[in-house]
Design an enzyme around this catalytic site. Sequence first.
Site, mmCIF file in Angstrom:
data_model
loop_
_atom_site.group_PDB
_atom_site.id
_atom_site.type_symbol
_atom_site.label_atom_id
_atom_site.label_comp_id
_atom_site.label_asym_id
_atom_site.label_seq_id
_atom_site.Cartn_x
_atom_site.Cartn_y
_atom_site.Cartn_z
ATOM 1 C CG ASP A 204 26.319 -1.333 13.948
ATOM 2 O OD1 ASP A 204 25.459 -2.377 14.921
ATOM 3 O OD2 ASP A 204 26.546 -0.481 15.212
ATOM 4 C CB CYS B 238 32.329 -4.402 16.864
ATOM 5 S SG CYS B 238 31.992 -5.105 18.714
ATOM 6 N NE ARG C 201 29.827 -4.341 14.254
ATOM 7 C CZ ARG C 201 29.695 -3.441 14.162
ATOM 8 N NH1 ARG C 201 30.098 -3.045 12.934
ATOM 9 N NH2 ARG C 201 29.405 -2.498 14.944
HETATM 10 P P1 4NP Z 1 28.924 -4.094 17.956
HETATM 11 O O1 4NP Z 1 27.312 -3.229 17.601
HETATM 12 O O2 4NP Z 1 29.630 -3.146 17.783
HETATM 13 O O3 4NP Z 1 29.047 -5.536 17.000
HETATM 14 O O4 4NP Z 1 29.056 -4.446 19.377
HETATM 15 C C1 4NP Z 1 27.031 -2.478 19.005
HETATM 16 C C2 4NP Z 1 26.349 -2.058 20.105
HETATM 17 C C3 4NP Z 1 26.642 -0.513 20.970
HETATM 18 C C4 4NP Z 1 25.996 -0.107 19.965
HETATM 19 C C5 4NP Z 1 26.201 0.348 18.961
HETATM 20 C C6 4NP Z 1 26.461 -0.970 17.814
HETATM 21 N N1 4NP Z 1 24.978 1.092 20.349
HETATM 22 O O5 4NP Z 1 25.196 2.279 20.029
HETATM 23 O O6 4NP Z 1 25.132 0.668 21.778
#
Ligand code: 4NP
Length: 168
Positions: free
Chosen positions: A132, A13, A19
């Site tokens: 997300d 991800c 995710r």
């Molecule tokens: P992930 O979610 O890609 O599912 O781990 C996110 C984690 C951090 C961020 C965005 C989405 N961020 O902008 O820091």
Amino acid sequence: MSSSSPYRVLFVCLGNICRSPAAEIIFNAAAKKAGLSGCVCADSCGTASYHTGSRPDSRMLAALERAGYSYGGHRARTFRRADFSDFDLIIPQDHANEEDILYLSRSAEDAAKVRGMWNWFSPSESEHEVPDPYYGGPAGFDAVVALLARSMENLLRDARLPFNRDRQ
Ligand code: 4NP
């Protein structure tokens, strides 16, 4: 793939704190339930490095706990080109992750290993990628866990994947 080497799956991800660690935990639990623990292994990572070394987001760990899953100690890491050699199947959670990974691919063989999580969504799902949940509330995290759990059942039954072919 020899019958003794596990089939290696990498979930990807953006941050590797919501995710993809959830996908890894849910995949491992579903594989254990399906009697596939010795045949498959999983890891997860992110396309961005902002959270490298971090534990999964506490809101995702809470959603996983509500659904009966437990955290095995994963720390976030960033996708690297060597992952194309180290894994058999690379599963981005959304289309932006897919684009970022394909940009790093070195060959058609690398690119062929990349297949989005949505390939295992049931036809009744309204989503076209794993949304997300980072900027939303707890319901979004619960929805991601439920979507991943439903889809992981499909992935682990996919007759095109070698660990299933070997069993038939
Ligand atoms: P992930 O979610 O890609 O599912 O781990 C996110 C984690 C951090 C961020 C965005 C989405 N961020 O902008 O820091």
